[in-house]
Design an enzyme around this catalytic site. Structure first.
Site, short mmCIF file in Angstrom:
data_model
loop_
_atom_site.label_atom_id
_atom_site.label_comp_id
_atom_site.label_asym_id
_atom_site.label_seq_id
_atom_site.Cartn_x
_atom_site.Cartn_y
_atom_site.Cartn_z
N SER A 16 0.81 -1.23 0.00
CA SER A 16 0.00 0.00 0.00
C SER A 16 0.84 1.27 0.00
O SER A 16 0.51 2.21 -0.74
CB SER A 16 -0.95 0.00 1.21
OG SER A 16 -1.86 -1.04 1.07
N THR A 59 -5.69 -3.53 7.71
CA THR A 59 -5.61 -4.88 7.17
C THR A 59 -5.62 -5.89 8.31
O THR A 59 -5.88 -5.55 9.47
CB THR A 59 -4.39 -4.99 6.20
OG1 THR A 59 -4.43 -6.27 5.58
CG2 THR A 59 -3.05 -4.81 6.90
N LYS A 63 -9.71 -5.69 10.75
CA LYS A 63 -10.79 -5.10 9.95
C LYS A 63 -12.13 -5.02 10.71
O LYS A 63 -12.93 -4.14 10.45
CB LYS A 63 -10.98 -5.88 8.66
CG LYS A 63 -9.83 -5.67 7.67
CD LYS A 63 -10.08 -6.37 6.36
CE LYS A 63 -8.89 -6.19 5.46
NZ LYS A 63 -9.07 -6.79 4.14
N GLY A 119 -16.15 -19.98 2.16
CA GLY A 119 -15.55 -19.18 3.23
C GLY A 119 -16.57 -18.22 3.80
O GLY A 119 -17.50 -17.81 3.09
#
Ligand code: NDP
Length: 262
Positions: A16, A59, A63, A119
């Site tokens: 990032s 991250t 979160k 998931g």
């Protein structure tokens, strides 16, 4: 000077800073983007204000945890109950989720009518809501049934892997972390049957070969990994930070992405 950061643990490998600083430099914006290794979420708000940050990306594994430090959430972040972007506005912290859009940009032109998400973690939630917003019928399956409660509460069709009967889906998404350990998220034969009737396979992981997408390729369907999802969520985050249109940021950040991937 404005200052932004990505917060996570671990954080050393985050791309990032490169992506965001490239945009600041190209646009001659007086801003820097750094990495912050956050060991615990406890003092996040103090850290954010004491360092004078203007915005942040969040991250793993924070979160969901950092939501409680936000004064306000955009509607998608509120639904999904996970944030990956924070902006300071009038001394308030506003939380956003750009992972969902980051995912959807990959498939928006693929003419997908229905999808299976394997998931049920934070990213599966974001993907389920963006698919629903775009009228794509979505089923969620997960190894352990506990995490399916969230989806049941929000009226998604969800099943534990044990109770799953194979059906036809255009898109099969691996939103588990199985590929990190080079494992398949479902039995190989089940996946082959799913791929046989699908148009597209998507694995959120990026940066290395994964069995899930290798298998999809052998079944002759298109496969996409998570690298562009990472890029698109960063473009969306940057356009929120800078209050600029997505397309203007996209043009610049795509160049930074090419440099990283060369
Ligand atoms: P979570 O930890 O919230 O959820 C992980 C999920 O994976 C759970 O449903 C878990 O099931 C399941 N799981 C883990 N291992 C296996 C396995 N071997 N077989 C089957 N299921 C398994 O993770 P996230 O949702 O936040 O992230 C998932 C993946 O997506 C990560 O690899 C992450 O790096 C990646 N990601 C990529 C992004 C990008 O921009 N490309 C953005 C966000 C995430 P159970 O409940 O049974 O434990």
């Amino acid at each position: 000077m404005r200052i932004y950061s990505v917060f996570g643990n671990p954080i050393i490998h985050s791309k990032s800073p490169f992506l965001h600083n490239y945009v600041f430099n190209a646009l001659k914006i007086d801003a820097r983007y750094v990495r912050f290794h956050l060991k615990s979420s406890k003092n996040f708000r103090d850290i954010f204000f004491n360092y004078g940050f203007n915005g942040a990306n969040i991250t793993l594994p924070f979160k969901e945890e950092l939501i409680k430090f936000c004064d306000d959430l955009n509607p998608l972040a509120e639904k999904v109950n996970a944030i990956n972007t924070i902006v300071k506005k009038d001394n308030k912290l506003i939380g956003y989720n750009t992972d969902a859009m980051g995912f959807f940009k990959n498939i928006e032109n693929e003419n997908i009518k229905n999808a299976l998400i394997i998931g049920a973690g934070g990213s599966a939630k974001a993907i389920a809501f963006i698919l629903r917003e775009n009228n794509i019928e979505t089923t969620i399956i997960n190894r352990s049934p506990e995490k399916l409660e969230f989806f049941k509460k929000h009226n998604f069709f969800s099943l534990s892997t044990n109770n799953f009967n194979i059906s036809n889906y255009d898109l099969i998404i691996n939103a588990t972390s199985s590929s990190i350990n080079n494992e398949l998220p479902l039995e190989k034969n089940t996946l082959i049957k799913l791929f046989y009737n699908a148009k597209l396979a998507f694995d959120l992981m990026y940066g290395k070969k994964c069995e899930f997408l290798e298998l999809a390729k052998k079944c002759n369907i298109k496969s996409i990994d998570g690298s562009k999802m990472l890029l698109y969520q960063a473009i969306e985050a940057s356009s929120i930070f800078l209050e600029m249109p997505y397309n203007e940021i996209s043009y610049i950040m795509q160049k930074a992405y090419k440099i990283i991937n060369n």
